[in-house]
Design an enzyme around this catalytic site. Structure first.
Site, mmCIF file in Angstrom:
data_model
loop_
_atom_site.group_PDB
_atom_site.id
_atom_site.type_symbol
_atom_site.label_atom_id
_atom_site.label_comp_id
_atom_site.label_asym_id
_atom_site.label_seq_id
_atom_site.Cartn_x
_atom_site.Cartn_y
_atom_site.Cartn_z
ATOM 1 N N HIS A 192 0.971 -1.296 0.300
ATOM 2 C CA HIS A 192 -0.008 0.106 0.266
ATOM 3 C C HIS A 192 1.231 1.021 -0.336
ATOM 4 O O HIS A 192 1.489 1.035 0.958
ATOM 5 C CB HIS A 192 -0.680 -0.174 1.138
ATOM 6 C CG HIS A 192 -1.914 -1.167 1.379
ATOM 7 N ND1 HIS A 192 -2.310 -2.266 2.419
ATOM 8 C CD2 HIS A 192 -2.813 -1.432 0.077
ATOM 9 C CE1 HIS A 192 -3.151 -3.332 2.190
ATOM 10 N NE2 HIS A 192 -3.622 -2.536 0.498
ATOM 11 N N ALA A 193 0.604 2.265 -0.753
ATOM 12 C CA ALA A 193 1.586 3.288 -1.495
ATOM 13 C C ALA A 193 1.659 4.120 0.094
ATOM 14 O O ALA A 193 2.653 4.468 0.390
ATOM 15 C CB ALA A 193 1.156 3.921 -2.228
ATOM 16 N N ARG A 194 0.392 4.612 0.523
ATOM 17 C CA ARG A 194 0.944 5.685 1.357
ATOM 18 C C ARG A 194 1.775 5.236 3.304
ATOM 19 O O ARG A 194 1.340 6.126 3.651
ATOM 20 C CB ARG A 194 -0.389 6.325 1.990
ATOM 21 C CG ARG A 194 -2.031 5.036 2.123
ATOM 22 C CD ARG A 194 -2.849 5.608 1.916
ATOM 23 N NE ARG A 194 -4.393 4.921 2.550
ATOM 24 C CZ ARG A 194 -4.822 4.949 2.963
ATOM 25 N NH1 ARG A 194 -5.261 6.091 2.089
ATOM 26 N NH2 ARG A 194 -6.139 4.606 3.438
ATOM 27 N N GLU A 195 1.291 3.863 2.810
ATOM 28 C CA GLU A 195 2.379 3.328 4.178
ATOM 29 C C GLU A 195 4.040 3.569 4.392
ATOM 30 O O GLU A 195 4.697 2.572 4.621
ATOM 31 C CB GLU A 195 1.497 2.042 4.257
ATOM 32 C CG GLU A 195 -0.118 1.748 5.222
ATOM 33 C CD GLU A 195 -0.859 0.077 4.192
ATOM 34 O OE1 GLU A 195 -0.005 -0.404 4.435
ATOM 35 O OE2 GLU A 195 -1.422 0.390 3.994
ATOM 36 N N ARG A 250 -3.248 4.833 -2.118
ATOM 37 C CA ARG A 250 -2.869 3.207 -1.241
ATOM 38 C C ARG A 250 -2.927 2.446 -2.553
ATOM 39 O O ARG A 250 -1.780 1.201 -2.561
ATOM 40 C CB ARG A 250 -4.901 2.482 -0.536
ATOM 41 C CG ARG A 250 -4.355 1.767 -0.435
ATOM 42 C CD ARG A 250 -5.835 1.184 0.643
ATOM 43 N NE ARG A 250 -6.550 0.048 0.791
ATOM 44 C CZ ARG A 250 -6.141 -0.986 1.350
ATOM 45 N NH1 ARG A 250 -5.409 0.109 2.743
ATOM 46 N NH2 ARG A 250 -6.432 -1.566 1.834
ATOM 47 N N ASN A 267 -3.432 -5.825 -2.375
ATOM 48 C CA ASN A 267 -3.656 -6.992 -1.173
ATOM 49 C C ASN A 267 -4.969 -7.202 -1.133
ATOM 50 O O ASN A 267 -5.603 -7.831 -0.044
ATOM 51 C CB ASN A 267 -3.438 -6.266 0.401
ATOM 52 C CG ASN A 267 -3.165 -7.371 1.056
ATOM 53 O OD1 ASN A 267 -2.674 -8.388 0.530
ATOM 54 N ND2 ASN A 267 -3.463 -6.502 2.557
ATOM 55 N N HIS A 320 3.090 -3.428 6.301
ATOM 56 C CA HIS A 320 2.157 -2.220 5.986
ATOM 57 C C HIS A 320 2.404 -1.469 7.515
ATOM 58 O O HIS A 320 2.098 -1.851 8.661
ATOM 59 C CB HIS A 320 0.535 -3.194 6.760
ATOM 60 C CG HIS A 320 0.144 -3.465 5.216
ATOM 61 N ND1 HIS A 320 -0.648 -3.507 3.683
ATOM 62 C CD2 HIS A 320 0.743 -5.721 4.755
ATOM 63 C CE1 HIS A 320 -0.319 -4.370 2.954
ATOM 64 N NE2 HIS A 320 0.184 -5.519 3.688
ATOM 65 N N ALA A 321 1.043 -0.311 7.742
ATOM 66 C CA ALA A 321 0.744 0.143 8.457
ATOM 67 C C ALA A 321 -0.832 1.051 8.661
ATOM 68 O O ALA A 321 -0.698 0.712 7.397
ATOM 69 C CB ALA A 321 1.699 1.250 8.761
ATOM 70 N N TYR A 322 -1.158 1.201 9.687
ATOM 71 C CA TYR A 322 -0.736 1.199 10.886
ATOM 72 C C TYR A 322 -2.023 0.642 11.704
ATOM 73 O O TYR A 322 -3.448 0.902 11.915
ATOM 74 C CB TYR A 322 -0.880 2.850 10.878
ATOM 75 C CG TYR A 322 -2.327 3.386 11.098
ATOM 76 C CD1 TYR A 322 -2.913 4.032 12.241
ATOM 77 C CD2 TYR A 322 -2.109 3.755 10.190
ATOM 78 C CE1 TYR A 322 -4.164 4.784 12.411
ATOM 79 C CE2 TYR A 322 -3.742 5.145 9.995
ATOM 80 C CZ TYR A 322 -4.328 5.270 10.825
ATOM 81 O OH TYR A 322 -5.667 5.655 10.802
ATOM 82 N N TYR A 372 -9.617 -7.199 10.526
ATOM 83 C CA TYR A 372 -10.935 -7.856 9.731
ATOM 84 C C TYR A 372 -10.698 -8.853 8.871
ATOM 85 O O TYR A 372 -10.039 -9.175 9.002
ATOM 86 C CB TYR A 372 -11.739 -6.446 9.229
ATOM 87 C CG TYR A 372 -11.069 -5.410 8.059
ATOM 88 C CD1 TYR A 372 -9.930 -5.671 7.587
ATOM 89 C CD2 TYR A 372 -10.342 -4.531 9.354
ATOM 90 C CE1 TYR A 372 -9.627 -4.853 6.881
ATOM 91 C CE2 TYR A 372 -9.599 -3.175 8.473
ATOM 92 C CZ TYR A 372 -8.623 -3.668 7.569
ATOM 93 O OH TYR A 372 -7.910 -3.150 6.190
ATOM 94 N N GLU A 394 1.508 -4.735 11.619
ATOM 95 C CA GLU A 394 0.983 -3.549 10.993
ATOM 96 C C GLU A 394 2.041 -2.671 11.908
ATOM 97 O O GLU A 394 1.165 -2.852 12.889
ATOM 98 C CB GLU A 394 -0.522 -3.271 11.658
ATOM 99 C CG GLU A 394 -1.785 -3.942 10.517
ATOM 100 C CD GLU A 394 -2.120 -3.327 9.002
ATOM 101 O OE1 GLU A 394 -1.548 -2.088 9.049
ATOM 102 O OE2 GLU A 394 -2.829 -3.619 8.157
HETATM 103 ZN ZN ZN Z 1 -1.232 -1.780 3.912
#
Ligand code: ZN
Length: 433
Positions: A192-195, A250, A267, A320-322, A372, A394
């Site tokens: 995911h790009a923004r993480e 993302r 993902n 990943h985050a967060y 989830y 995460e």
């Molecule tokens: Zn992620």
């Protein structure tokens, strides 16, 4: 899927349709001027239902969880609300008597505070490369080329394919060429790009390996007995885009001609219960599963590599985050994996090791019940394809900074995460029954 409990949306006393849909904000003050990040914890089925409906209709940018259908009673929901939307949304929530807190009151200012700080600092530390700042894709790729040249005894760089926009998908193979056959660990960051903390961790891991290999017996053992395949930036196009255009991007950057929306959630694009619960068929959604499994060249390339090396690769780790969590399969269903006791004890020891550094306690468990339910994830795919230890981290934090984790927190975050990764790796080398 029917919404559990509560009244049907049509009977809500509040005018959901009165809420304005978010229009892209341009012009004065930057893209995110006046945007807020708010936190809501729905207290009952009524609030859950109102939030799901409102956030679904407004197409706000959900930070945690990643889709309105994942909004659950009693759990945290963080959402970026554009300035023009917040004018109607916040009074709407007050009217509905739903409590919220403002985590970030002006997102553009928060971004500028970070980048402002960065411009004063030299990107290279005195001793060479600075691992305590976030690096652009170009910087990360030249760093990989550099290591490949200067550490040819331990590092070998190769590409597993090309991204949608034609960028090479580089991987570093790390380890001593000591035995003919060695087990291997796959590590990827930046699906995911923004993480951004993800790629920073992958770089940190490589740095630590190269710097401590001579002096730390544990690292020496790891690099002698195992190979590590490290992909610092999985979603190269998206990561680049998050630097140049949209900090909170993302997905990948593939183009959907029918809907004029870009990107697939890398993902949710794996061939494991593809596009079932927790994924969206709609190309404009942040959890869009894509037109078919492995439609994204990045996913296809990595899946191909992992399939080819499935006998050798014993662990799959994805960063990943967060949320501060350590997750293992399954993501797509509530069920216990066959080798649960081995994986569970590895996770338990890993989060304890992590906590020993700065006292940060990670939650851990199956992704479905800890985070989830989501289908088509890389972790489930890796596990289903015979990799016995599949984990998704995460990383920090739990929403105070969210995706804008300050660079001053790169070092503590990576230091504690190293302990967890070393712990899982050592667990691999022991026999577990
Ligand atoms: Zn992620």
């Amino acid at each position: 899927m029917p919404l559990p409990g509560g009244r049907p949306a049509a009977l809500l006393p509040l005018c959901l349709l009165c809420l304005q849909a978010a229009l892209p904000l341009r012009g004065h003050g930057g893209r995110y001027a006046g945007d807020k990040v708010i936190r809501v914890v729905p207290e009952n089925a009524r609030e859950t239902q109102i939030l799901r409906a409102a956030f679904n209709r407004l197409k706000v940018d959900l930070w945690q969880p990643s889709s309105p259908f994942h909004i659950i009673e009693g759990t945290v929901t963080d959402v970026r609300v554009p300035q023009n939307t917040s004018r109607s949304l916040l009074p709407y929530l007050q009217q509905a008597n739903i409590q919220y807190t403002i985590l970030i009151s002006d997102l553009q200012k928060a971004i500028e505070n970070q980048t402002g700080l960065r411009s004063y600092r030299n990107r290279r530390s005195l001793s060479g490369y600075n691992y305590e700042v976030y690096h652009s894709l170009e910087e990360i790729q030249s760093w990989m080329h550099h290591l490949n040249k200067t550490h040819s005894d331990l590092v070998h760089m190769f590409s597993v394919g090309k991204s949608y926009e034609g960028r090479p998908l580089f991987v570093l193979k790390l380890g001593k060429r000591s035995q003919l056959y060695k087990k291997a660990v796959w590590i990827d960051c930046g699906i995911h790009a923004r993480e951004w903390i993800g790629p920073a961790f992958c770089q940190w891991f490589v740095k630590e390996a190269l710097q401590t290999y001579q002096t730390d017996p544990v690292m020496r053992k790891m690099l002698t007995q195992l190979y590590f395949y490290i992909m610092p930036v999985f979603n190269v196009d998206g990561y680049h885009f998050s630097w140049t255009n949209d900090r909170f991007w993302r997905k990948t950057r593939s183009k959907n001609t029918r809907f004029r929306c870009y990107g697939v959630d890398a993902n949710r694009n794996w061939k494991v219960k593809w596009c079932d619960e927790g994924a969206s068929f709609h190309p404009c959604d942040d959890t869009y599963c894509g037109p078919f499994p492995e439609s994204e060249p990045e996913v296809k390339a990595v899946a191909h590599f992992l399939r080819k090396h499935r006998k050798q690769i014993k662990a799959y780790l994805s960063f990943h985050a967060y949320a501060q969590m350590l997750l293992y399969p399954y993501s797509y269903k509530y069920a216990t994996i066959p080798n649960f006791s081995c994986v569970e004890s590895a996770a338990y020891n890993a989060v304890n090791a992590l906590q020993s550094a700065y006292g940060i306690r990670y939650r851990y468990g199956p992704a479905s019940s800890t985070l989830y339910v989501s289908s088509g994830s890389s972790m489930d795919w890796a596990y289903k394809n015979g990799i016995p230890y599949a984990f998704a981290f995460e990383l920090r934090d739990t929403g105070h900074f969210g995706f804008l984790l300050p660079e001053t927190l790169i070092k503590p975050t990576c230091t504690e995460t190293m302990l967890a990764v070393k712990n899982i790796t050592l667990h691999l080398l022991k026999k577990c029954h």
